[in-house]
Design a protein around this motif. Structure first.
Motif, PDB file in Angstrom:
ATOM      1  N   ALA A 305     -11.075  76.278 103.359  1.00  0.00           N
ATOM      2  CA  ALA A 305     -10.949  75.108 102.480  1.00  0.00           C
ATOM      3  C   ALA A 305     -10.892  73.808 103.281  1.00  0.00           C
ATOM      4  N   TRP A 306     -10.066  73.785 104.321  1.00  0.00           N
ATOM      5  CA  TRP A 306      -9.920  72.531 105.085  1.00  0.00           C
ATOM      6  C   TRP A 306     -11.208  72.183 105.822  1.00  0.00           C
ATOM      7  N   ARG A 308     -14.333  72.814 104.751  1.00  0.00           N
ATOM      8  CA  ARG A 308     -15.250  72.238 103.753  1.00  0.00           C
ATOM      9  C   ARG A 308     -14.819  70.819 103.399  1.00  0.00           C
ATOM     10  N   GLU A 309     -13.511  70.656 103.278  1.00  0.00           N
ATOM     11  CA  GLU A 309     -13.002  69.343 102.911  1.00  0.00           C
ATOM     12  C   GLU A 309     -13.284  68.320 104.017  1.00  0.00           C
TER      13      GLU A 309
ATOM     14  N   THR B 149     -10.561  64.916 107.812  1.00  0.00           N
ATOM     15  CA  THR B 149      -9.273  64.705 107.160  1.00  0.00           C
ATOM     16  C   THR B 149      -8.162  64.707 108.212  1.00  0.00           C
TER      17      THR B 149
ATOM     18  N   THR C  25     -22.918  69.135 102.924  1.00  0.00           N
ATOM     19  CA  THR C  25     -22.189  67.901 102.640  1.00  0.00           C
ATOM     20  C   THR C  25     -23.023  66.670 102.995  1.00  0.00           C
TER      21      THR C  25
END
Lengths: 328, 249, 90
Positions: A305-306, A308-309, B149, C25
């Protein structure tokens, strides 16, 4: 948009005239393309069938990946990796085809992870020795090819094109599996025992891959009429058995079915009744590896998940940068 | 054993062990396209290992095959750097290790393409094409994680803290190696180090990542003193050949 | 992730052909994913990836209006002009 086929047809649109015109196109062997009008049930059946097929490819990576790090030679390691990678590729071709029907891959994948969507029951059996890597290629891919060759002529264009591509690539899968079996069956007594053991465990589940018997198959009639399916479960199963028994004989291995015998009168092999309870039970989630496979898929999804994020956020930042430059 | 054999075996083992680690990701990558892409890298790298081990087997004065070298040596006989046997960790750790090795392999194979040893030059030239693509991918992933992030940055920083100490070993010098460099067979570790540091520092300094400043440097892999991880890896990799020796597979 | 359509040219001299789609992406990732997914067996030597939302497609409901008017314009085809055998090289 090409891939995300528009939902042109609404539920109420399935008028007899449209249905009739659609059936005529099918009967003329015209391929249906993403934005063409199609009955809701046709769309739904295809999404279910194609995504199930895609899920099977993706879950199907796992039992074979179980042997990648233990493959007994460099050559086998390369072949097995390439083969498992193909399975992921086939999953992607199929998701890509299903997306043209207006269902997002994200949604399909969520349905797999939540257990709502099904995948082939065969992948809920364990691969216990190296010969399983062979048996999976020979029998499981062999059975899959029978189905897939038949699907190359399916009426939905993107599905048919994906199947053509898959069939082209799949032919090496079965051969490499048989090649493993051959080396094992002609090898040391221990190797031969492993090969026989793998055949014993894989034979019946492979036959179940063709689905329930025609008389119990709920989706078959309409699917045949719409030429989504072009051969019945039982016909394909019989074809597979007829092709495979001589191959097992060549290996010097015995198929675990006392009643297996060539029937001169009909030109096919007779075989025992399949234990349908087992199939339905595994489909319901009660196979030896259902939990393990779903856990593995869910873990990979959560662990990723991280990643892809991060990629998404990075792409967004790059876009903004570009945009700001252009504005300046 | 000849100096040439030791040299080729070091290159071979680096790729074999790295490829084996990468293959652990097969089927469980962070998303499907990436799963497939990383397996492509694993395939290339194990393919390189196969070529190099075949060459090493030729150089070795015995009947050993490439498979014998891969599956029948014990861990102290492996010559790979300790970096490649480190566990995959999370995706940032795997990709950072990959990035380190891709930069190294790019410059190594570029240099070896001109090796006086034609066979080695041939293997290097073929591998170079593959590595160019691997680096394009891993370089981009480092940027994504570094600028992505907060979580991806923190994870990548933690991986950098963990792995940085292992890269020095790639450029270790020895008398035996110096001789091969002088003969025009091996790549010069001093030059490789310079190229590697300039490229890696270039990328890292374009990000907020901080290179750890401790003195510890991993060493020993090239002479067979490995981390505990290698023995366990080999148990898995070599299981069939060990349990059922002298079989054809 | 965004959806990108993938087009491959099998070899020079041919045009690019639609082969499927990938998720990515950004454009560069789409290009790499297309390479890794669709050219594992030397299927292409050139790749186009196109953001799926950027493709403008004709509407199947316009099929009659768009394509059927071409049907009766047979004079566009060389076979509309038959000559005797004596007339050559035309």
């Amino acid at each position: 948009m090409y891939s995300q086929g528009l939902r042109d047809s609404k539920a109420g649109d399935d008028s007899p005239e449209l249905l009739d015109a659609f059936q005529q196109r099918i009967d003329k062997e015209e391929k249906i393309e993403p934005r063409d009008w199609m009955p809701q049930a046709y769309r739904k059946t295809l999404i279910r069938q194609i995504s199930q097929h895609a899920h099977s490819e993706i879950v199907g990576q796992l039992p074979e990946a179980n042997w990648v790090t233990r493959a007994p030679s460099l050559k086998r390691k390369l072949i097995l990796l390439a083969k498992i990678q193909d399975e992921a590729g086939h999953g992607l071709y199929l998701y890509s085809a299903a997306e043209t029907l207006g269902e997002s891959r994200h949604q399909m994948y969520q349905d797999l992870l939540s257990g709502k969507a099904k995948y082939s029951s065969i992948f809920n059996y364990p691969t216990l020795n190296w010969a399983d890597a062979g048996a999976v290629g020979w029998l499981v891919d062999g059975a899959a090819i029978m189905n897939q060759v038949a699907l190359c002529r399916t009426s939905y264009g993107p599905y048919s094109r994906a199947m053509v591509r898959i069939c082209k690539e799949e032919s090496f899968h079965q051969r490499q599996g048989y090649d493993i079996m051959l080396k094992m069956a002609k090898g040391s007594p221990e190797q031969k025992a492993m090969a026989q053991d793998a055949l014993n465990r894989t034979w019946w589940p492979s036959l179940m891959m063709f689905g329930p018997s025609d008389k119990d198959s709920t989706h078959s009639d309409q699917s045949m009429k719409w030429k989504i399916k072009r051969f019945s479960n039982d016909d394909l199963r019989q074809k597979f058995i007829d092709a495979t028994v001589p191959q097992a004989e060549y290996l010097g291995l015995s198929i675990p079915d006392k009643n297996l015998k060539y029937n001169d009168k009909i030109g096919h092999y007779d075989f025992s009744e399949i234990k349908w309870d087992e199939l339905f039970n595994v489909i319901k989630g009660n196979g030896p590896c259902n939990q393990q496979r779903m856990d593995a898929r869910n873990k990979a999804y959560e662990d990723g998940a991280w990643v892809r994020e991060a990629a998404a956020v990075y792409a967004e930042k790059q876009d903004n940068k570009k945009h700001n430059k252009e504005v300046a | 054993m000849s100096a040439e054999y030791n040299y080729v075996l070091n290159l071979a083992d680096n790729t074999l062990i790295l490829g084996q680690r990468l293959s652990e990701w097969c089927g469980v990558g962070p998303f499907l396209e990436e799963d497939l892409a990383l397996t492509n890298t694993a395939l290339d790298i194990i393919g390189q290992a196969k070529m190099l081990l075949e060459f090493a087997a030729e150089l070795k004065d015995s009947d050993d095959s490439a498979d014998d070298l891969a599956f029948m040596r014990d861990q102290h006989e492996f010559k790979n750097v300790i970096l490649v046997e480190q566990p995959n960790g999370d995706y940032s750790q795997t990709l950072l290790r990959q990035y380190f090795m891709d930069v190294y392999h790019l410059h190594l194979y570029t240099a070896l393409s001109n090796s006086k040893n034609e066979q080695l030059a041939g293997i290097a030239a073929k591998s170079l094409k593959e590595v160019n693509y691997h680096l394009e991918r891993s370089d981009l992933w480092i940027k994504r994680m570094a600028h992505g992030t907060e979580e991806s940055f923190n994870r990548l920083q933690a991986s950098l803290d963990k792995l940085w100490h292992y890269h020095h070993e790639l450029f270790e010098e020895s008398d035996e190696l110096t001789e091969l460099v002088e003969q025009g067979i091996a790549a010069d570790p001093k030059q490789l180090k310079e190229l590697w540091e300039s490229e890696v520092n270039g990328l890292l300094s374009s990000t907020p990542l901080k290179i750890p400043q401790t003195g510890w440097k991993a060493t020993g892999g090239r002479v067979g003193n490995h981390s505990e991880y290698l023995g366990l890896m080999l148990c898995e990799m070599q299981f069939l050949q060990r349990a059922y020796p002298n079989c054809e597979w | 992730m965004k959806l990108y359509e993938v087009f491959l040219r099998a070899k020079s001299g041919l045009s690019h052909k639609h082969v499927g789609s990938v998720h990515a992406t950004d454009a560069q990732m789409a290009m790499q994913n297309a390479r890794d997914l669709y050219t594992r067996r030397e299927e292409g030597e050139s790749i186009w990836v196109v953001d799926s939302t950027q493709i403008i497609s004709s509407n199947p409901n316009d099929k009659a209006a768009y394509f059927e008017p071409a049907v009766d314009k047979i004079y566009r085809h060389p076979s509309f002009y038959p000559f005797d055998k004596e007339v050559k090289n035309i």
